[in-house]
Enzyme design. Structure first.
Site, short mmCIF file in Angstrom:
data_model
loop_
_atom_site.label_atom_id
_atom_site.label_comp_id
_atom_site.label_asym_id
_atom_site.label_seq_id
_atom_site.Cartn_x
_atom_site.Cartn_y
_atom_site.Cartn_z
N TYR A 168 -17.44 17.70 -14.02
CA TYR A 168 -17.69 16.25 -14.20
C TYR A 168 -18.31 15.62 -13.18
O TYR A 168 -18.47 16.43 -11.83
CB TYR A 168 -16.19 16.25 -14.04
N LYS A 228 -8.47 7.47 -18.84
CA LYS A 228 -9.02 8.10 -20.53
C LYS A 228 -8.12 8.28 -21.04
O LYS A 228 -7.76 7.40 -21.66
CB LYS A 228 -9.94 9.89 -20.10
N ASP A 245 -8.45 19.90 -13.33
CA ASP A 245 -9.01 18.40 -14.05
C ASP A 245 -8.36 18.82 -15.36
O ASP A 245 -8.87 19.04 -16.35
CB ASP A 245 -10.32 18.40 -13.49
N ARG A 257 1.07 -1.25 -0.48
CA ARG A 257 0.09 -0.52 0.14
C ARG A 257 0.56 1.23 0.01
O ARG A 257 0.20 1.94 -1.02
CB ARG A 257 -0.75 0.08 1.21
#
Ligand SMILES: *Cc1c(COP(=O)(O)O)cnc(C)c1O
Length: 379
Positions: free
Chosen positions: A98, A194, A169, A46
Protein backbone atom coordinates in the site's frame (compact mmCIF):
# COMPACT_ATOMS: atom_id res chain seq x y z
CA UNK A 1 -19.11 -18.44 18.58
CA UNK A 2 -19.10 -18.57 14.77
CA UNK A 3 -18.04 -15.50 12.78
CA UNK A 4 -21.60 -14.48 11.80
CA UNK A 5 -22.57 -14.39 15.48
CA UNK A 6 -19.37 -12.68 16.62
CA UNK A 7 -19.88 -9.66 14.36
CA UNK A 8 -23.15 -8.95 16.14
CA UNK A 9 -22.50 -10.16 19.70
CA UNK A 10 -18.78 -10.47 20.58
CA UNK A 11 -17.92 -7.98 23.34
CA UNK A 12 -21.28 -6.25 22.97
CA UNK A 13 -23.79 -6.01 25.80
CA UNK A 14 -26.79 -3.70 26.29
CA UNK A 15 -25.74 -0.48 28.05
CA UNK A 16 -25.95 -1.28 31.81
CA UNK A 17 -27.42 2.08 32.84
CA UNK A 18 -30.19 2.31 30.19
CA UNK A 19 -30.54 -1.05 28.45
CA UNK A 20 -29.82 0.61 25.08
CA UNK A 21 -29.27 -2.27 22.66
CA UNK A 22 -26.98 -0.19 20.42
CA UNK A 23 -23.66 0.78 21.98
CA UNK A 24 -24.00 4.44 23.05
CA UNK A 25 -21.66 7.11 21.70
CA UNK A 26 -19.92 8.35 24.84
CA UNK A 27 -19.16 11.86 23.62
CA UNK A 28 -17.07 12.95 26.60
CA UNK A 29 -13.47 13.93 27.18
CA UNK A 30 -13.36 13.27 30.93
CA UNK A 31 -15.05 11.27 33.71
CA UNK A 32 -15.96 12.33 37.26
CA UNK A 33 -14.06 10.69 40.13
CA UNK A 34 -15.52 10.25 43.68
CA UNK A 35 -12.15 10.96 45.26
CA UNK A 36 -8.70 10.88 43.68
CA UNK A 37 -8.19 7.46 42.14
CA UNK A 38 -11.77 6.30 42.94
CA UNK A 39 -13.40 5.97 39.52
CA UNK A 40 -15.24 3.50 37.28
CA UNK A 41 -12.19 2.62 35.16
CA UNK A 42 -12.45 5.72 33.00
CA UNK A 43 -10.42 8.89 33.65
CA UNK A 44 -9.66 10.69 30.40
CA UNK A 45 -10.95 9.83 26.92
CA UNK A 46 -7.59 9.61 25.15
CA UNK A 47 -6.82 6.73 27.52
CA UNK A 48 -10.26 5.08 27.68
CA UNK A 49 -13.68 5.55 26.12
CA UNK A 50 -16.50 3.00 26.62
CA UNK A 51 -17.57 3.07 22.95
CA UNK A 52 -13.97 2.39 21.94
CA UNK A 53 -13.51 -0.35 24.57
CA UNK A 54 -16.51 -2.26 23.22
CA UNK A 55 -15.29 -1.86 19.64
CA UNK A 56 -11.81 -3.09 20.62
CA UNK A 57 -13.26 -6.24 22.21
CA UNK A 58 -15.39 -6.90 19.15
CA UNK A 59 -12.43 -6.36 16.79
CA UNK A 60 -10.22 -8.76 18.78
CA UNK A 61 -12.85 -11.50 18.50
CA UNK A 62 -13.16 -11.09 14.72
CA UNK A 63 -9.48 -12.03 14.26
CA UNK A 64 -9.51 -14.71 16.99
CA UNK A 65 -7.23 -12.45 19.03
CA UNK A 66 -7.22 -11.56 22.73
CA UNK A 67 -6.56 -7.85 22.22
CA UNK A 68 -7.92 -5.20 19.86
CA UNK A 69 -6.49 -1.68 19.64
CA UNK A 70 -8.20 1.13 17.72
CA UNK A 71 -6.64 4.13 16.01
CA UNK A 72 -7.80 7.24 14.20
CA UNK A 73 -6.74 5.74 10.82
CA UNK A 74 -5.13 2.69 9.28
CA UNK A 75 -1.92 4.71 8.95
CA UNK A 76 -1.95 5.50 12.70
CA UNK A 77 -2.23 1.75 13.40
CA UNK A 78 0.78 1.03 11.15
CA UNK A 79 2.68 3.91 12.77
CA UNK A 80 2.08 2.34 16.21
CA UNK A 81 3.62 -0.96 15.07
CA UNK A 82 6.67 0.82 13.62
CA UNK A 83 7.13 2.69 16.93
CA UNK A 84 7.95 -0.66 18.55
CA UNK A 85 11.29 -0.47 16.72
CA UNK A 86 14.58 1.17 17.73
CA UNK A 87 17.23 2.91 15.59
CA UNK A 88 19.32 0.27 13.82
CA UNK A 89 16.46 -2.23 13.60
CA UNK A 90 15.60 -3.61 10.17
CA UNK A 91 12.23 -4.21 8.54
CA UNK A 92 11.48 -6.54 5.65
CA UNK A 93 8.30 -5.72 3.74
CA UNK A 94 6.62 -6.99 0.60
CA UNK A 95 7.50 -4.84 -2.43
CA UNK A 96 3.87 -4.77 -3.60
CA UNK A 97 2.75 -2.53 -0.74
CA UNK A 98 0.00 0.00 0.00
CA UNK A 99 1.47 3.38 -1.06
CA UNK A 100 0.81 5.04 2.29
CA UNK A 101 2.67 2.29 4.14
CA UNK A 102 5.63 2.65 1.80
CA UNK A 103 5.61 6.44 2.31
CA UNK A 104 5.44 6.14 6.12
CA UNK A 105 8.28 3.63 6.19
CA UNK A 106 10.61 5.41 3.79
CA UNK A 107 9.84 9.09 4.46
CA UNK A 108 9.23 9.03 8.21
CA UNK A 109 10.79 5.99 9.86
CA UNK A 110 13.92 5.80 7.69
CA UNK A 111 14.83 9.23 9.16
CA UNK A 112 14.77 7.65 12.62
CA UNK A 113 17.40 5.07 11.70
CA UNK A 114 15.09 2.18 10.76
CA UNK A 115 16.44 0.24 7.79
CA UNK A 116 13.94 -1.06 5.24
CA UNK A 117 14.09 -3.84 2.68
CA UNK A 118 11.32 -4.29 0.11
CA UNK A 119 11.35 -7.72 -1.46
CA UNK A 120 9.13 -10.15 -3.38
CA UNK A 121 7.42 -12.68 -1.13
CA UNK A 122 6.08 -15.03 -3.81
CA UNK A 123 8.27 -17.65 -2.10
CA UNK A 124 10.63 -17.62 0.91
CA UNK A 125 13.97 -17.61 -0.97
CA UNK A 126 14.53 -13.84 -0.95
CA UNK A 127 13.25 -13.62 2.62
CA UNK A 128 15.72 -16.23 3.90
CA UNK A 129 18.58 -14.36 2.21
CA UNK A 130 17.52 -11.02 3.70
CA UNK A 131 17.05 -11.92 7.38
CA UNK A 132 19.91 -10.97 9.71
CA UNK A 133 20.30 -10.45 13.46
CA UNK A 134 18.96 -6.89 13.19
CA UNK A 135 15.70 -7.90 11.49
CA UNK A 136 12.79 -7.13 13.85
CA UNK A 137 9.67 -6.91 11.68
CA UNK A 138 8.25 -8.67 8.63
CA UNK A 139 5.41 -6.71 7.03
CA UNK A 140 3.05 -8.66 4.77
CA UNK A 141 0.07 -7.54 2.71
CA UNK A 142 -2.08 -10.15 0.96
CA UNK A 143 -3.86 -9.99 -1.46
CA UNK A 144 -1.63 -7.20 -2.75
CA UNK A 145 -2.65 -3.93 -4.33
CA UNK A 146 -3.34 -3.62 -7.24
CA UNK A 147 -1.96 -6.87 -8.73
CA UNK A 148 -3.81 -9.13 -6.25
CA UNK A 149 -0.87 -11.46 -5.68
CA UNK A 150 -1.27 -13.94 -2.84
CA UNK A 151 1.45 -14.38 -0.20
CA UNK A 152 1.68 -17.61 1.81
CA UNK A 153 1.39 -16.29 5.38
CA UNK A 154 2.09 -19.63 7.10
CA UNK A 155 5.21 -20.23 5.01
CA UNK A 156 6.58 -16.74 5.75
CA UNK A 157 5.92 -17.17 9.50
CA UNK A 158 7.81 -20.48 9.47
CA UNK A 159 10.78 -18.74 7.89
CA UNK A 160 11.37 -16.18 10.66
CA UNK A 161 12.71 -16.61 14.22
CA UNK A 162 11.18 -15.48 17.53
CA UNK A 163 12.95 -12.13 17.41
CA UNK A 164 11.04 -11.08 14.32
CA UNK A 165 7.46 -9.86 14.57
CA UNK A 166 5.19 -10.75 11.67
CA UNK A 167 2.46 -8.19 10.97
CA UNK A 168 -0.14 -8.75 8.25
CA UNK A 169 -2.14 -5.90 6.71
CA UNK A 170 -5.41 -7.80 6.27
CA UNK A 171 -7.41 -4.90 4.83
CA UNK A 172 -8.09 -6.39 1.37
CA UNK A 173 -9.39 -9.71 2.73
CA UNK A 174 -11.24 -8.52 5.86
CA UNK A 175 -11.42 -10.78 8.94
CA UNK A 176 -14.30 -12.70 7.33
CA UNK A 177 -12.08 -14.13 4.61
CA UNK A 178 -8.66 -14.50 6.25
CA UNK A 179 -7.33 -14.72 9.83
CA UNK A 180 -3.53 -14.29 9.93
CA UNK A 181 -3.22 -14.86 13.71
CA UNK A 182 -4.46 -18.41 13.14
CA UNK A 183 -1.66 -18.83 10.59
CA UNK A 184 1.00 -17.76 13.10
CA UNK A 185 1.24 -13.99 12.54
CA UNK A 186 1.89 -11.86 15.65
CA UNK A 187 -0.21 -8.82 14.72
CA UNK A 188 -3.04 -8.22 12.25
CA UNK A 189 -3.65 -4.69 11.00
CA UNK A 190 -6.76 -3.34 9.25
CA UNK A 191 -7.68 -0.09 7.65
CA UNK A 192 -11.21 -0.31 9.06
CA UNK A 193 -12.01 2.54 6.68
CA UNK A 194 -12.55 -0.18 4.07
CA UNK A 195 -14.56 -3.41 4.60
CA UNK A 196 -15.00 -3.23 8.39
CA UNK A 197 -16.70 0.18 8.21
CA UNK A 198 -18.05 -0.73 4.79
CA UNK A 199 -20.08 2.41 4.06
CA UNK A 200 -17.42 4.92 2.95
CA UNK A 201 -18.21 7.25 5.84
CA UNK A 202 -15.36 6.92 8.37
CA UNK A 203 -11.55 6.68 8.63
CA UNK A 204 -10.34 4.15 11.22
CA UNK A 205 -7.55 1.66 11.86
CA UNK A 206 -6.93 -1.23 14.23
CA UNK A 207 -4.51 -3.89 15.43
CA UNK A 208 -5.45 -7.32 16.75
CA UNK A 209 -3.10 -9.71 18.57
CA UNK A 210 -2.71 -12.40 21.23
CA UNK A 211 0.53 -11.63 23.08
CA UNK A 212 -0.15 -9.68 26.29
CA UNK A 213 3.27 -7.98 26.62
CA UNK A 214 3.11 -6.79 23.05
CA UNK A 215 -0.49 -5.62 23.51
CA UNK A 216 0.52 -3.58 26.60
CA UNK A 217 3.31 -1.90 24.59
CA UNK A 218 0.83 -1.02 21.84
CA UNK A 219 -1.83 0.27 24.27
CA UNK A 220 0.93 2.40 25.79
CA UNK A 221 1.75 3.82 22.33
CA UNK A 222 -1.96 4.35 21.58
CA UNK A 223 -2.31 6.52 24.71
CA UNK A 224 1.14 8.13 24.65
CA UNK A 225 1.02 9.15 20.98
CA UNK A 226 -2.70 9.92 21.01
CA UNK A 227 -3.80 8.94 17.49
CA UNK A 228 -7.09 7.70 18.95
CA UNK A 229 -10.48 7.54 17.23
CA UNK A 230 -13.45 9.59 18.41
CA UNK A 231 -16.46 7.79 19.88
CA UNK A 232 -18.72 8.51 16.90
CA UNK A 233 -16.18 6.91 14.56
CA UNK A 234 -16.02 3.86 16.86
CA UNK A 235 -19.82 3.63 16.72
CA UNK A 236 -19.82 3.73 12.92
CA UNK A 237 -17.26 0.91 12.76
CA UNK A 238 -19.27 -1.17 15.27
CA UNK A 239 -22.36 -0.62 13.16
CA UNK A 240 -20.58 -1.48 9.92
CA UNK A 241 -19.13 -4.71 11.34
CA UNK A 242 -22.62 -6.08 12.09
CA UNK A 243 -23.22 -6.68 8.36
CA UNK A 244 -19.62 -7.52 7.35
CA UNK A 245 -20.29 -11.18 6.48
CA UNK A 246 -23.45 -10.41 4.50
CA UNK A 247 -21.77 -7.61 2.56
CA UNK A 248 -18.66 -9.70 1.88
CA UNK A 249 -20.67 -12.68 0.64
CA UNK A 250 -22.50 -10.52 -1.87
CA UNK A 251 -19.46 -8.48 -2.92
CA UNK A 252 -17.39 -11.64 -3.47
CA UNK A 253 -20.20 -13.25 -5.50
CA UNK A 254 -20.50 -10.11 -7.64
CA UNK A 255 -16.73 -9.94 -8.15
CA UNK A 256 -16.51 -13.57 -9.25
CA UNK A 257 -19.31 -12.93 -11.79
CA UNK A 258 -17.64 -9.81 -13.19
CA UNK A 259 -14.16 -11.41 -13.32
CA UNK A 260 -15.59 -14.27 -15.39
CA UNK A 261 -17.32 -11.82 -17.78
CA UNK A 262 -14.12 -9.77 -18.19
CA UNK A 263 -12.08 -12.92 -18.84
CA UNK A 264 -14.24 -13.77 -21.84
CA UNK A 265 -14.45 -10.25 -23.24
CA UNK A 266 -12.44 -9.63 -26.40
CA UNK A 267 -11.07 -6.14 -25.61
CA UNK A 268 -9.64 -7.26 -22.28
CA UNK A 269 -6.02 -8.40 -22.07
CA UNK A 270 -5.49 -9.83 -18.57
CA UNK A 271 -7.79 -10.22 -15.58
CA UNK A 272 -6.24 -10.37 -12.09
CA UNK A 273 -8.60 -12.04 -9.63
CA UNK A 274 -7.54 -14.81 -7.22
CA UNK A 275 -10.82 -16.63 -7.85
CA UNK A 276 -9.88 -17.42 -11.46
CA UNK A 277 -8.28 -20.84 -11.99
CA UNK A 278 -5.72 -19.10 -14.24
CA UNK A 279 -4.50 -16.80 -11.41
CA UNK A 280 -1.02 -17.71 -10.07
CA UNK A 281 -2.21 -17.58 -6.46
CA UNK A 282 -5.52 -19.39 -7.00
CA UNK A 283 -4.66 -22.61 -5.17
CA UNK A 284 -3.05 -20.80 -2.23
CA UNK A 285 -5.96 -18.33 -1.98
CA UNK A 286 -8.41 -21.26 -1.91
CA UNK A 287 -6.56 -22.60 1.16
CA UNK A 288 -5.79 -19.34 2.93
CA UNK A 289 -9.02 -17.42 2.31
CA UNK A 290 -12.69 -18.29 2.78
CA UNK A 291 -13.69 -16.55 -0.47
CA UNK A 292 -11.59 -14.78 -3.10
CA UNK A 293 -12.39 -11.18 -2.22
CA UNK A 294 -14.07 -8.43 -4.18
CA UNK A 295 -11.11 -6.63 -5.76
CA UNK A 296 -10.34 -7.16 -9.46
CA UNK A 297 -7.75 -5.60 -11.75
CA UNK A 298 -7.73 -5.86 -15.54
CA UNK A 299 -6.00 -4.24 -18.50
CA UNK A 300 -6.75 -3.73 -22.18
CA UNK A 301 -5.42 -5.31 -25.38
CA UNK A 302 -5.03 -1.77 -26.75
CA UNK A 303 -2.91 -0.70 -23.80
CA UNK A 304 -3.08 3.11 -23.67
CA UNK A 305 -3.86 5.67 -20.99
CA UNK A 306 -6.52 7.15 -23.29
CA UNK A 307 -8.42 3.86 -23.59
CA UNK A 308 -8.35 3.42 -19.82
CA UNK A 309 -9.52 7.02 -19.32
CA UNK A 310 -12.46 6.46 -21.66
CA UNK A 311 -13.68 3.60 -19.50
CA UNK A 312 -12.99 5.46 -16.26
CA UNK A 313 -15.14 8.39 -17.36
CA UNK A 314 -17.97 6.38 -18.96
CA UNK A 315 -19.38 4.32 -16.08
CA UNK A 316 -22.58 5.32 -14.31
CA UNK A 317 -22.67 2.91 -11.36
CA UNK A 318 -18.94 2.39 -10.77
CA UNK A 319 -17.63 5.69 -9.35
CA UNK A 320 -14.10 6.87 -10.06
CA UNK A 321 -12.62 7.26 -6.57
CA UNK A 322 -9.80 6.27 -4.23
CA UNK A 323 -10.53 3.72 -1.49
CA UNK A 324 -12.36 0.38 -1.54
CA UNK A 325 -14.51 -1.89 0.52
CA UNK A 326 -17.74 0.15 0.58
CA UNK A 327 -21.22 -1.01 -0.44
CA UNK A 328 -20.91 0.98 -3.67
CA UNK A 329 -18.69 -0.15 -6.54
CA UNK A 330 -15.62 1.95 -7.30
CA UNK A 331 -13.03 1.94 -10.02
CA UNK A 332 -9.59 3.46 -10.12
CA UNK A 333 -6.55 3.89 -12.33
CA UNK A 334 -3.42 2.80 -10.41
CA UNK A 335 -0.97 4.19 -13.02
CA UNK A 336 -2.16 7.77 -12.42
CA UNK A 337 -3.81 7.54 -9.00
CA UNK A 338 -2.34 5.28 -6.29
CA UNK A 339 0.87 4.21 -8.06
CA UNK A 340 1.62 7.39 -10.02
CA UNK A 341 4.99 7.88 -8.32
CA UNK A 342 6.40 4.55 -9.58
CA UNK A 343 8.46 4.89 -12.81
CA UNK A 344 6.75 3.38 -15.89
CA UNK A 345 9.29 0.55 -16.49
CA UNK A 346 9.11 -0.42 -12.81
CA UNK A 347 5.34 -0.57 -13.10
CA UNK A 348 5.47 -2.71 -16.25
CA UNK A 349 7.78 -5.22 -14.53
CA UNK A 350 4.93 -6.17 -12.17
CA UNK A 351 2.19 -5.96 -14.84
CA UNK A 352 0.93 -2.55 -13.75
CA UNK A 353 0.31 -1.26 -17.26
CA UNK A 354 -1.00 2.11 -18.46
CA UNK A 355 -4.44 0.63 -19.09
CA UNK A 356 -4.74 -1.30 -15.81
CA UNK A 357 -8.04 -0.58 -14.05
CA UNK A 358 -8.79 -1.64 -10.47
CA UNK A 359 -12.33 -2.45 -9.36
CA UNK A 360 -13.71 -2.53 -5.83
CA UNK A 361 -16.91 -4.46 -6.45
CA UNK A 362 -19.83 -3.44 -4.24
CA UNK A 363 -23.11 -5.11 -3.37
CA UNK A 364 -25.37 -3.77 -6.13
CA UNK A 365 -27.03 -6.13 -8.65
CA UNK A 366 -24.27 -7.98 -10.50
CA UNK A 367 -25.98 -7.79 -13.92
CA UNK A 368 -26.42 -4.02 -13.55
CA UNK A 369 -22.74 -3.75 -12.63
CA UNK A 370 -21.56 -5.79 -15.61
CA UNK A 371 -23.83 -3.88 -18.02
CA UNK A 372 -22.35 -0.62 -16.69
CA UNK A 373 -18.79 -1.84 -17.21
CA UNK A 374 -19.54 -3.41 -20.60
CA UNK A 375 -21.02 -0.23 -22.03
CA UNK A 376 -18.04 1.74 -20.68
CA UNK A 377 -15.58 -0.67 -22.33
CA UNK A 378 -17.53 -0.29 -25.60
CA UNK A 379 -17.66 3.51 -25.36
C1 LIG B 1 -6.41 2.28 3.02
C2 LIG B 1 -5.34 1.33 3.38
C3 LIG B 1 -4.42 1.63 4.40
C4 LIG B 1 -4.42 2.95 5.14
O1 LIG B 1 -5.57 3.12 5.93
P1 LIG B 1 -6.25 4.54 6.22
O2 LIG B 1 -7.46 4.14 6.99
O3 LIG B 1 -6.55 5.17 4.91
O4 LIG B 1 -5.28 5.34 7.03
C5 LIG B 1 -3.45 0.67 4.69
N1 LIG B 1 -3.38 -0.49 4.02
C6 LIG B 1 -4.25 -0.80 3.03
C7 LIG B 1 -4.12 -2.11 2.33
C8 LIG B 1 -5.25 0.10 2.67
O5 LIG B 1 -6.09 -0.21 1.68
Amino acid sequence: MKFETKVIHAGIKPDPSTGAIMTPIFQTSSYVQKKPGDHLGFQYARSQNPTRTILQENLAALENGKFGISFSSGMAAIDAVLRLLNPGDEVIATNDLYGGTYRLMTQVFENYGIKLHFIGLSDDIELKARINDKTRLLWIETPTNPMLNIIDIKKMVQCVNDQILVCVDNTFASPYLQNPLDLGADIVMHSATKYLGGHSDVIHGCLMLNDEDLAMKLYFIQNAVGAVPGPQDCFLILRGIKTLHVRMDRACENAAYIAEKLLNYEKINKVYFPGLASHDGHKLAAEQMKLFGAMISFDLKEDTMENAEKILSSTNLFSLAESLGGVESLLGHPATMTHGSIPRDERYKIGLTDSLIRLSVGIENKEDLWEDLRQAIES
